[in-house]
Write an enzyme that holds these catalytic residues in place. Structure first.
Site, mmCIF file in Angstrom:
data_model
loop_
_atom_site.group_PDB
_atom_site.id
_atom_site.type_symbol
_atom_site.label_atom_id
_atom_site.label_comp_id
_atom_site.label_asym_id
_atom_site.label_seq_id
_atom_site.Cartn_x
_atom_site.Cartn_y
_atom_site.Cartn_z
ATOM 1 C CG HIS A 166 -1.725 -1.237 1.373
ATOM 2 N ND1 HIS A 166 -2.846 -1.552 0.638
ATOM 3 C CD2 HIS A 166 -1.510 -2.298 2.196
ATOM 4 C CE1 HIS A 166 -3.300 -2.729 1.003
ATOM 5 N NE2 HIS A 166 -2.514 -3.214 1.934
ATOM 6 C CB SER A 291 15.366 17.437 -18.818
ATOM 7 O OG SER A 291 14.591 18.617 -18.851
#
Length: 448
Positions: A166, A291
């Site tokens: 979770h 990038s």
């Protein structure tokens, strides 16, 4: 504009052609023509071998050569014939009749395509090309990836790592074992894939050998067709069919690949997350840019590209497996155009696997970060402590550990050690409990 890598509409034939051009041997129109020619010639020779007519050894050899040496020029010739016939399989028949003229067997022309309908050719040619691709390229590629994951798992077998369920810190594991999860899943699915047979339809216009039986009523055409499909083509013949193969087993192959692709999506997302958590750094290459704006970036693009291509592949596989087994009455033509696309999801899948392999090769283990995460999450040994206390019949151990750890901003080694020291248990049990750390509380797994 002329067609080239920059003008192609599909990235498979454009941007990625260099990586995927080998698939043209299985899924291009040229390949379909080649496999149709192979089936027609093998059937013609089969009939000769069964004494329907006499074929000289030299003529057989020349026909075999037409199949083995089938060229792009031959395909162009068939395409020119198709411009007149407006029927692709009939064009193959006429092409082969011309070959009989060339090898001195003009009187045998009408034995080409004897008793057959187009789907007897398509539903054998396509399974043959599919089988060739699966056995020569797809399965070896996925098995190689599975073996690569197994090797990495063994390399990182003893690297303790914080697990997350979770998204929250959970009982520690090892990096090696987590990779073996994917290796085993792939192995299991490959085993399932290999149990699905490659089937074909071969039985005349509506599957009942009507034309064959009326011409030669004394022949056991079912037995003959079974022998031809299995021994000459290496496929299994479905015994009851309409005009077309029902595609159930081909759909099973599509679904198997889709399940494997889902496993690979799961792998990509996990590795991507580990990279984002800094558990892995990535090797850099001189001249590459991560990038256009942020010079520091080293993006996990290989796993992202793989995930994207797997998604495209699965969307197509879903349609193929749902659509192909459905046909109106004894057949409609919707399968014909759909079948021409079966190579597309294979291409996207193989492209994704190449990206995953490239990404795995870039991974650099950051053990410092992995160890820091373990050191900063001592709460995960609470499960171990309460379980040992249960063994000792200690009153409400789960509740005691819950009170100590649940919802707390930070639980340190000192917090755990002080808690153990306060327990009303003997010194041997306290020593046992204090020996448990996030680094060694990793359980056991089978050997790998």
């Amino acid at each position: 504009m002329e067609l080239n890598n920059l003008t192609a509409i599909s990235p498979i034939d454009g941007r990625y052609r260099k990586q995927l051009s080998f698939l043209e041997e299985y899924f291009s129109e040229y390949a379909l023509m080649k496999y149709r020619v192979i089936v027609e010639i093998e059937y013609f020779i089969f009939l000769a071998d069964k004494k329907f007519f006499k074929l000289l050894p030299k003529q057989k050899q020349l026909l075999k050569k037409v199949a083995t040496d089938f060229s792009l020029d031959d395909a162009q010739q068939i395409k020119q014939i198709e411009a007149t016939t407006n029927h692709d399989v009939k064009a193959v028949e006429y092409f082969l009749k011309e070959q009989l003229d060339k090898c001195g067997a003009a009187e045998l022309k009408e034995w080409i395509h004897f008793g057959l309908t187009s789907q007897d050719i398509n539903n054998t040619a396509i399974p043959m090309s599919w089988k060739a691709c699966m056995e020569h390229d797809y399965l070896p590629t996925i098995i190689n990836l599975q073996q690569k994951l197994t090797q990495l798992a063994r390399q990182w077998k003893h690297v303790s790592m914080l697990a997350r369920t979770h998204g929250q810190p959970a009982s520690p594991t090892t990096l090696g074992k987590e990779l073996m999860v994917f290796a085993e899943r792939l192995e299991n699915q490959v085993q399932l894939f290999t149990h699905v047979p490659y089937t074909a339809k071969f039985g005349g216009a509506t599957g009942n050998f009507n034309a064959h039986a009326v011409a030669f009523p004394g022949k056991d055409w079912v037995k003959l067709a079974n022998a031809f499909v299995e021994n000459s083509l290496g496929l299994q013949r479905v015994q009851f069919s309409t005009q077309i193969e029902h595609y159930d087993n081909l759909a099973a192959h599509f679904d198997s690949i889709k399940r494997i692709n889902n496993i690979l999506v799961d792998l990509c997302r996990d590795i991507w997350t580990y990279i984002s958590m800094d558990y892995f750094k990535q090797k850099t290459k001189a001249g590459e840019v991560g990038s256009s704006a942020m010079p520091h970036k080293v993006n996990p693009i290989d796993f992202e590209n793989a995930e994207g291509n797997l998604g495209v592949a699965n969307a197509l596989l879903e349609h193929l497996s749902a659509k192909l087994p459905v046909s109106r009455l004894q057949r409609d033509l919707t399968d014909s155009t759909v079948l021409r696309n079966i190579g597309v999801p294979v291409a996207n899948t193989l492209l994704a696997i190449k990206s995953i392999e490239k990404g795995l090769d870039k991974l650099l283990l950051n053990e410092v970060k992995i160890k820091d995460d373990l050191d900063n999450n001592w709460a995960v040994v609470a499960e171990a402590i309460q379980t040992v206390l249960r063994r000792e019949n200690y009153p409400q151990p789960y509740e005691a550990l819950k009170e100590l750890t649940r919802g707390k901003a930070s639980i340190t080694k000192d917090d755990i050690q002080q808690f153990i020291g306060s327990l009303k248990v003997n010194s041997t049990v306290k020593k046992e409990l204090k020996a448990i750390t996030p680094h060694n509380y990793i359980g056991v797994t089978p050997g790998f």
